[in-house]
Design a protein around this motif. Structure first.
Motif, short mmCIF file in Angstrom:
data_model
loop_
_atom_site.label_atom_id
_atom_site.label_comp_id
_atom_site.label_asym_id
_atom_site.label_seq_id
_atom_site.Cartn_x
_atom_site.Cartn_y
_atom_site.Cartn_z
N LEU A 160 -49.65 -21.99 -35.31
CA LEU A 160 -49.87 -21.50 -33.94
C LEU A 160 -50.45 -22.59 -33.04
O LEU A 160 -50.05 -22.72 -31.88
N LYS A 161 -51.38 -23.38 -33.55
CA LYS A 161 -52.03 -24.40 -32.72
C LYS A 161 -51.07 -25.51 -32.31
O LYS A 161 -51.36 -26.29 -31.39
N HIS A 162 -49.92 -25.60 -32.99
CA HIS A 162 -48.93 -26.63 -32.66
C HIS A 162 -47.83 -26.10 -31.73
O HIS A 162 -46.88 -26.83 -31.44
N PHE A 216 -50.84 -30.38 -24.45
CA PHE A 216 -50.57 -31.20 -25.64
C PHE A 216 -51.70 -32.21 -25.84
O PHE A 216 -52.19 -32.41 -26.96
N LYS A 217 -52.13 -32.85 -24.76
CA LYS A 217 -53.20 -33.85 -24.85
C LYS A 217 -54.51 -33.20 -25.27
O LYS A 217 -55.32 -33.81 -25.99
N ASN A 268 -42.09 -38.56 -22.83
CA ASN A 268 -42.22 -37.22 -22.26
C ASN A 268 -41.27 -36.21 -22.86
O ASN A 268 -41.03 -35.17 -22.27
N ASP A 269 -40.73 -36.47 -24.04
CA ASP A 269 -39.80 -35.51 -24.64
C ASP A 269 -40.45 -34.14 -24.82
O ASP A 269 -39.81 -33.11 -24.61
N PHE A 270 -41.69 -34.12 -25.23
CA PHE A 270 -42.34 -32.84 -25.48
C PHE A 270 -42.71 -32.12 -24.19
O PHE A 270 -43.22 -31.01 -24.23
N GLY A 271 -42.46 -32.74 -23.03
CA GLY A 271 -42.62 -32.04 -21.76
C GLY A 271 -41.34 -31.41 -21.27
O GLY A 271 -41.30 -30.82 -20.20
#
Length: 384
Positions: free
Chosen positions: A198-200, A340-341, A352-355
């Protein structure tokens, strides 16, 4: 010029339903921004929305104070967002009430945001933006559909390659279609460890898991958004069936929901391999109604709701300010990057892929937690 580029993009994005849907979402968002910006920054442009309304709904009627007074209690009760008495404001016209046929305000009526009587909807000026953008969307959608049926002429053949390239600029390569990419990245998701991750999860997916754990159920769009995310994260069909049957406690899962899960994995219906939602689709897709939890929380939820979810996920209160600031500035994907940070405080993003994709956010967070900073395009502050 702007109007030239608009019609070039019409030619590029009219060729398929998915392209038309994406183009419509961007054009509506641009229209909202410009009308709001005009109203907020230009005193002469304060009536920009009103002028746009008159051009598309010439039969909109402004109620006089005498006409408004007997209807006011019902209008206030039916319009919670109307936080001032229209009869008590000055002559600046900031809280005018318009009367239009309810068929021209179906979106507002559907969500019970306005008062309706005798076939007429009574709409405060603050809600006019919904009418203008709805009418704009309908007209543009119709014109794109007509344009898509126009046969290609010799003159257009010269530009076909250019138009095809233009229409693929916005597309993000889907690396999470079947979950194999996540498995290759070291993510091993099973029916037994989904909640441990969940935290990920980015907030759009974490809120679905929290709601699922609490309510033992998700409505259609929530099941689709979360189910495809788990599929892209590497959860197999067999594990997905076990996981959702376990979570949907008290339901006849095999009868009511198992088909939908198999359909998401391309094992039923037309057997299409549906990709997980990227950020654009989560943000611009169907907005959640009551008791629904899909969509982007930074766009569709209040600051208070987002703060509560961050607290549930264990995000330090000191990290909330940067996230909420981006939410209030309508930078939804940047708010997600700030989240994320906050979850991975020892790494600094340099990619920025995870954005852009919830599954990229998930995979990057799992890798960062495992210490594989180089693999996720981030710089480990401890090593510098």
């Amino acid at each position: 010029k702007d109007w030239i580029s608009h019609f070039v993009l019409r030619l590029a994005y009219c060729r398929s339903e998915d392209l038309r849907r994406w183009f419509l979402a961007q054009e509506v968002a641009l229209l909202k921004f410009r009308l709001n910006n005009c109203s907020n920054t230009n005193s002469k442009g304060g009536n920009a929305i009103t002028k746009a309304l008159k051009s598309i709904l010439p039969n909109a009627y402004v109620l006089s104070p005498e006409e408004l007074e007997p209807l006011l209690p019902k209008i206030l009760a039916a319009t919670p967002s109307l936080n001032m008495n229209p009869l008590q404001v000055g002559a600046d016209g900031k809280s005018v009430i318009y009367r239009v046929p309810f068929t021209q305000a179906l979106d507002l009526v559907q969500h019970r945001q306005v008062f309706v009587k005798a076939g007429m909807a009574y709409i405060p000026e603050s809600k006019l933006l919904n009418l203008v953008t709805a009418k704009f969307r309908i007209n543009l959608s119709r014109q794109l559909a007509l344009l898509s049926s126009v046969p290609t002429t010799p003159g257009l053949q010269r530009t076909q390659g250019f138009l095809k390239n233009v229409a693929t600029v916005h597309a993000i390569k889907d690396e999470y279609l079947d979950g194999s990419n996540a498995s290759a990245d070291g993510v091993h998701l099973t029916a037994n460890n989904v909640t441990n991750h969940l935290k990920h999860m980015p907030l759009c997916m974490a809120q679905l898991q929290i709601a699922l754990s609490k309510e033992k159920h998700l409505k259609h769009w929530g099941r689709l958004q979360y189910g495809l995310f788990l599929k892209g994260a590497g959860l197999s069909l067999e594990d997905a069936l076990v996981f959702f049957e376990r979570m949907f406690a008290g339901k006849d899962f095999n009868k009511e929901y198992a088909y939908n899960v198999r359909h998401m994995y391309g094992k039923e219906g037309k057997r299409a391999n549906y990709p997980p939602y990227n950020c654009s689709k989560v943000i611009n897709g169907n907005a959640p109604n009551a008791n629904e939890h899909h969509g982007c929380p930074y766009k569709h939820s209040t600051v208070q709701d987002v703060t509560m979810m961050l607290n549930k996920l264990g995000v330090a209160p000191s990290k909330h300010k940067a996230i909420i600031s981006q939410q209030q500035s309508h930078n939804y994907q940047l708010a997600c990057v700030e989240h994320f940070k906050a979850v991975n405080p020892n790494v600094t993003p340099v990619a920025n892929d995870f954005g852009n994709h919830p599954n990229a956010w998930f995979t990057s967070s799992v890798k960062a937690s495992a210490g594989d900073a180089s693999a996720v395009g981030i710089k480990n502050e401890k090593s510098t």
